[in-house]
Design a protein around this motif. Structure first.
Motif, PDB file in Angstrom:
ATOM      1  N   VAL A 288      60.060  56.947  45.821  1.00  0.00           N
ATOM      2  CA  VAL A 288      59.178  57.756  46.664  1.00  0.00           C
ATOM      3  C   VAL A 288      60.062  58.669  47.504  1.00  0.00           C
ATOM      4  O   VAL A 288      60.997  58.205  48.170  1.00  0.00           O
ATOM      5  N   LEU A 289      59.775  59.954  47.439  1.00  0.00           N
ATOM      6  CA  LEU A 289      60.486  60.928  48.267  1.00  0.00           C
ATOM      7  C   LEU A 289      59.550  61.343  49.394  1.00  0.00           C
ATOM      8  O   LEU A 289      58.461  61.874  49.148  1.00  0.00           O
ATOM      9  N   LEU A 290      59.975  61.074  50.634  1.00  0.00           N
ATOM     10  CA  LEU A 290      59.141  61.421  51.784  1.00  0.00           C
ATOM     11  C   LEU A 290      59.689  62.665  52.466  1.00  0.00           C
ATOM     12  O   LEU A 290      60.905  62.813  52.619  1.00  0.00           O
ATOM     13  N   LEU A 291      58.777  63.524  52.912  1.00  0.00           N
ATOM     14  CA  LEU A 291      59.201  64.751  53.583  1.00  0.00           C
ATOM     15  C   LEU A 291      59.209  64.579  55.104  1.00  0.00           C
ATOM     16  O   LEU A 291      59.493  65.524  55.837  1.00  0.00           O
ATOM     17  N   SER A 292      58.856  63.396  55.589  1.00  0.00           N
ATOM     18  CA  SER A 292      58.982  63.029  57.011  1.00  0.00           C
ATOM     19  C   SER A 292      59.256  61.541  57.057  1.00  0.00           C
ATOM     20  O   SER A 292      58.772  60.798  56.188  1.00  0.00           O
ATOM     21  N   ASP A 293      59.960  61.139  58.092  1.00  0.00           N
ATOM     22  CA  ASP A 293      60.252  59.707  58.241  1.00  0.00           C
ATOM     23  C   ASP A 293      59.185  59.049  59.114  1.00  0.00           C
ATOM     24  O   ASP A 293      58.503  59.737  59.886  1.00  0.00           O
ATOM     25  N   GLY A 294      59.042  57.744  58.993  1.00  0.00           N
ATOM     26  CA  GLY A 294      58.071  57.039  59.835  1.00  0.00           C
ATOM     27  C   GLY A 294      57.776  55.668  59.260  1.00  0.00           C
ATOM     28  O   GLY A 294      58.438  55.215  58.328  1.00  0.00           O
ATOM     29  N   PRO A 295      56.728  55.011  59.794  1.00  0.00           N
ATOM     30  CA  PRO A 295      56.420  53.634  59.366  1.00  0.00           C
ATOM     31  C   PRO A 295      56.087  53.497  57.884  1.00  0.00           C
ATOM     32  O   PRO A 295      56.234  52.410  57.317  1.00  0.00           O
ATOM     33  N   PHE A 296      55.668  54.591  57.247  1.00  0.00           N
ATOM     34  CA  PHE A 296      55.364  54.520  55.809  1.00  0.00           C
ATOM     35  C   PHE A 296      56.622  54.153  55.024  1.00  0.00           C
ATOM     36  O   PHE A 296      56.571  53.368  54.078  1.00  0.00           O
ATOM     37  N   ARG A 297      57.768  54.689  55.452  1.00  0.00           N
ATOM     38  CA  ARG A 297      59.025  54.377  54.753  1.00  0.00           C
ATOM     39  C   ARG A 297      59.311  52.876  54.836  1.00  0.00           C
ATOM     40  O   ARG A 297      59.583  52.222  53.821  1.00  0.00           O
ATOM     41  N   THR A 298      59.185  52.326  56.038  1.00  0.00           N
ATOM     42  CA  THR A 298      59.475  50.896  56.217  1.00  0.00           C
ATOM     43  C   THR A 298      58.542  50.042  55.369  1.00  0.00           C
ATOM     44  O   THR A 298      58.971  49.055  54.763  1.00  0.00           O
ATOM     45  N   ARG A 299      57.255  50.433  55.330  1.00  0.00           N
ATOM     46  CA  ARG A 299      56.285  49.673  54.528  1.00  0.00           C
ATOM     47  C   ARG A 299      56.687  49.684  53.053  1.00  0.00           C
ATOM     48  O   ARG A 299      56.644  48.656  52.378  1.00  0.00           O
ATOM     49  N   LEU A 300      57.053  50.882  52.556  1.00  0.00           N
ATOM     50  CA  LEU A 300      57.421  50.989  51.142  1.00  0.00           C
ATOM     51  C   LEU A 300      58.657  50.146  50.852  1.00  0.00           C
ATOM     52  O   LEU A 300      58.717  49.417  49.850  1.00  0.00           O
ATOM     53  N   GLU A 301      59.627  50.239  51.746  1.00  0.00           N
ATOM     54  CA  GLU A 301      60.867  49.484  51.531  1.00  0.00           C
ATOM     55  C   GLU A 301      60.592  47.988  51.529  1.00  0.00           C
ATOM     56  O   GLU A 301      61.171  47.246  50.737  1.00  0.00           O
ATOM     57  N   SER A 302      59.671  47.556  52.402  1.00  0.00           N
ATOM     58  CA  SER A 302      59.374  46.116  52.441  1.00  0.00           C
ATOM     59  C   SER A 302      58.681  45.677  51.146  1.00  0.00           C
ATOM     60  O   SER A 302      58.667  44.497  50.811  1.00  0.00           O
ATOM     61  N   LEU A 303      58.112  46.624  50.414  1.00  0.00           N
ATOM     62  CA  LEU A 303      57.492  46.301  49.117  1.00  0.00           C
ATOM     63  C   LEU A 303      58.496  46.433  47.977  1.00  0.00           C
ATOM     64  O   LEU A 303      58.144  46.298  46.805  1.00  0.00           O
ATOM     65  N   GLY A 304      59.735  46.750  48.326  1.00  0.00           N
ATOM     66  CA  GLY A 304      60.777  46.865  47.309  1.00  0.00           C
ATOM     67  C   GLY A 304      60.810  48.216  46.605  1.00  0.00           C
ATOM     68  O   GLY A 304      61.392  48.360  45.533  1.00  0.00           O
ATOM     69  N   VAL A 305      60.167  49.222  47.206  1.00  0.00           N
ATOM     70  CA  VAL A 305      60.129  50.551  46.581  1.00  0.00           C
ATOM     71  C   VAL A 305      61.312  51.388  47.104  1.00  0.00           C
ATOM     72  O   VAL A 305      61.482  51.513  48.313  1.00  0.00           O
ATOM     73  N   PRO A 306      62.116  51.963  46.202  1.00  0.00           N
ATOM     74  CA  PRO A 306      63.196  52.829  46.675  1.00  0.00           C
ATOM     75  C   PRO A 306      62.630  54.112  47.308  1.00  0.00           C
ATOM     76  O   PRO A 306      61.730  54.732  46.744  1.00  0.00           O
ATOM     77  N   VAL A 307      63.145  54.461  48.475  1.00  0.00           N
ATOM     78  CA  VAL A 307      62.630  55.631  49.206  1.00  0.00           C
ATOM     79  C   VAL A 307      63.781  56.572  49.544  1.00  0.00           C
ATOM     80  O   VAL A 307      64.867  56.119  49.916  1.00  0.00           O
ATOM     81  N   SER A 308      63.552  57.872  49.398  1.00  0.00           N
ATOM     82  CA  SER A 308      64.507  58.872  49.887  1.00  0.00           C
ATOM     83  C   SER A 308      63.782  59.783  50.864  1.00  0.00           C
ATOM     84  O   SER A 308      62.548  59.876  50.823  1.00  0.00           O
ATOM     85  N   LEU A 309      64.562  60.453  51.678  1.00  0.00           N
ATOM     86  CA  LEU A 309      63.970  61.369  52.662  1.00  0.00           C
ATOM     87  C   LEU A 309      64.497  62.771  52.443  1.00  0.00           C
ATOM     88  O   LEU A 309      65.671  62.958  52.113  1.00  0.00           O
ATOM     89  N   ALA A 310      63.634  63.762  52.616  1.00  0.00           N
ATOM     90  CA  ALA A 310      64.057  65.169  52.623  1.00  0.00           C
ATOM     91  C   ALA A 310      63.253  65.837  53.736  1.00  0.00           C
ATOM     92  O   ALA A 310      62.193  66.407  53.498  1.00  0.00           O
ATOM     93  N   CYS A 311      63.721  65.690  54.975  1.00  0.00           N
ATOM     94  CA  CYS A 311      62.928  66.131  56.128  1.00  0.00           C
ATOM     95  C   CYS A 311      63.353  67.526  56.588  1.00  0.00           C
ATOM     96  O   CYS A 311      64.537  67.848  56.589  1.00  0.00           O
TER      97      CYS A 311
END
Ligand code: UDP
Ligand code: GLC
Length: 413
Positions: free
Chosen positions: A54-77
């Motif tokens: 999952v590539l997120l264009l803003s950081d926030g609690p959604f990133r933490t939720r995804l990571e806790s589900l084992g989903v790799p996350v990148s940011l491009a803010c």
């Protein structure tokens, strides 16, 4: 959809689709906050059976939720791009141009190692689709919005119309209402916009966290022994919390809890709600609970659940959640809501933006507990049948497999 760019060519010598029937997916979402579009992406990204990120264009609690589900996350803010609002998109976006170019490139770069680019929000759509000449990947757009002029400015609508026609390969809509709005805007064929409703975890929403309602109310500091209505969702003018406050003022023995916060720059509306409450003299019967993580328990702590959107709601997860939580739901009859609620059978529909109609509906449901129980029974059955996470994932995965297959049905499945 028509495409301007040539058919996808991967630089990977063995395209990921050749190794498995499940295409690899880069999911892109503009928000770090937890809105409905983000909640709907979680189970899909968490259970995806091939490589995904999952590539997120803003950081926030959604990133933490995804990571806790084992989903790799990148940011491009890019702060300048995050500041552009959907309803005020005008030429002032020119100042954000360098940031836009950087994000278009970042998405294209990330997309290189995936088969499909799955765009989950409006900005993700624009930035991901603009980069199609760079990444040349198949684009799937999950449309979560009614593309009407009430929700979007003229420039945004024009851009979406153009991108839908020339850059997006597949659109999936969260409701027939959202799909139809795009068909009208982009003049595409109805069958080109399949609908996949959100799925809700019925078990999580029907599980009682406390032995009884009194215990729940004590736990949350809510008033006991009163008839309590709950309105769940972010505070935003079109979500219509002000309509519920009007109804509250007309029903002297009703109490109301608003669960949710101003998430996307709607702090002025939150302030206006406090002022309205003071003006109407209802503060002592109104609770602002803020954003809560434990929605099932909050929903079970109230007697009736209200949905008050004044514009057509694209889907309305909170309505299905309320139905799953076993509380009667009164909802605004517009948009995707009418695909969920069948008036008098599994819920109660009211005219949007009409406090008198809302008062009538609350009185009706309150005075007829047997009917309210019947609505709840039907509602739970409806959620189990039509809005389960399993149904959602199955439909979504079939459509994505098809997209990975160049739009053709997968014969090996
Ligand atoms: N939500 C939450 N805590 C809150 C308010 C809302 O977890 O305090 C969740 C809610 O359970 C639902 C989502 O946020 O899953 C809102 O989705 P919906 O589709 O109803 O509306 P949206 O905000 O996406 O337009
Ligand atoms: C959007 C819509 C909401 C819908 C959600 C999930 O945020 O506003 O109505 O339920 O997406 O699809």
């Amino acid at each position: 959809m028509h495409t301007l760019a040539p058919v996808a060519v991967s630089s990977d010598p063995v395209p990921p689709t050749a190794r498995t029937n499940t295409p690899s997916v880069l999911f892109v979402d503009q928000s770090g906050q937890l809105g409905g579009a983000e909640f709907s992406l979680m189970p899909l990204a968490a259970t995806w059976g091939a490589s995904r990120e999952v590539l997120l264009l803003s950081d926030g609690p959604f990133r933490t939720r995804l990571e806790s589900l084992g989903v790799p996350v990148s940011l491009a803010c890019e702060a300048s791009v995050s500041g552009i609002r959907k309803d005020t998109l005008r030429l002032n976006w020119l100042g954000a141009l360098p940031g836009i170019v950087r994000q278009v490139r970042a998405i294209a770069r990330h997309a290189e190692s995936f088969d499909i680019l799955f765009l989950n929000t409006q900005k993700a759509l624009v930035l991901g689709a603009l980069g199609k000449p760079l990444h040349r990947k198949r684009i799937v757009w999950y449309l979560h919005d009614v593309m009407s002029s009430e929700h979007f400015g003229p420039l945004q609508r024009l851009v979406v119309r153009w991108l839908t026609r020339y850059a997006v390969d597949h659109v999936i809509a969260n409701s027939r209402a959202s799909a139809d709005s795009l068909v009208t805007l982009a003049h595409c064929a109805t069958e080109d916009v399949p609908v996949v409703h959100n799925g809700i975890d019925l078990e999580a929403f029907s599980r009682a966290d406390a032995p009884d309602m009194g215990a729940l109310r004590r736990q949350f500091g809510l008033p006991e022994n009163v008839y309590l209505a709950g309105l769940f969702g972010r505070l935003a003018p079109w979500k219509g919390q002000h309509i519920a406050l009007e109804a509250l003022a007309r029903m002297p023995d009703l109490h109301l809890v608003l669960v949710g916060s101003a998430m996307f720059g709607e702090e002025a509306y939150e302030k206006a709600l406090h002022e309205q409450a003071a003006r109407l003299g209802v503060q002592d019967r109104l609770i602002f609970a803020g954003f809560r993580d434990d929605m099932p328990a909050w929903m079970q702590a109230v007697d009736v659940i209200l949905h008050t959107s004044t514009e057509p709601e694209p889907f309305g997860r909170v309505i299905v959640e309320g139905m799953a939580a076993g509380r009667p739901v009164i909802a605004s009859a517009a948009g995707g809501v009418t695909e969920i609620v069948n008036h008098g059978r599994n819920g109660w529909l009211v005219q949007p933006g009409n406090p008198a109609a809302l008062v009538d509906a609350i009185e009706t449901v309150r005075r007829a507990p047997a009917m309210a129980s019947a609505l709840v029974r039907e509602a739970r059955a409806e959620v189990a049948k039509r809005f389960s996470v399993d149904v959602y994932l199955e439909r979504m995965k079939a459509l994505l497999a098809r997209a990975g297959n160049g739009g053709k049905a997968d014969k090996s499945a």
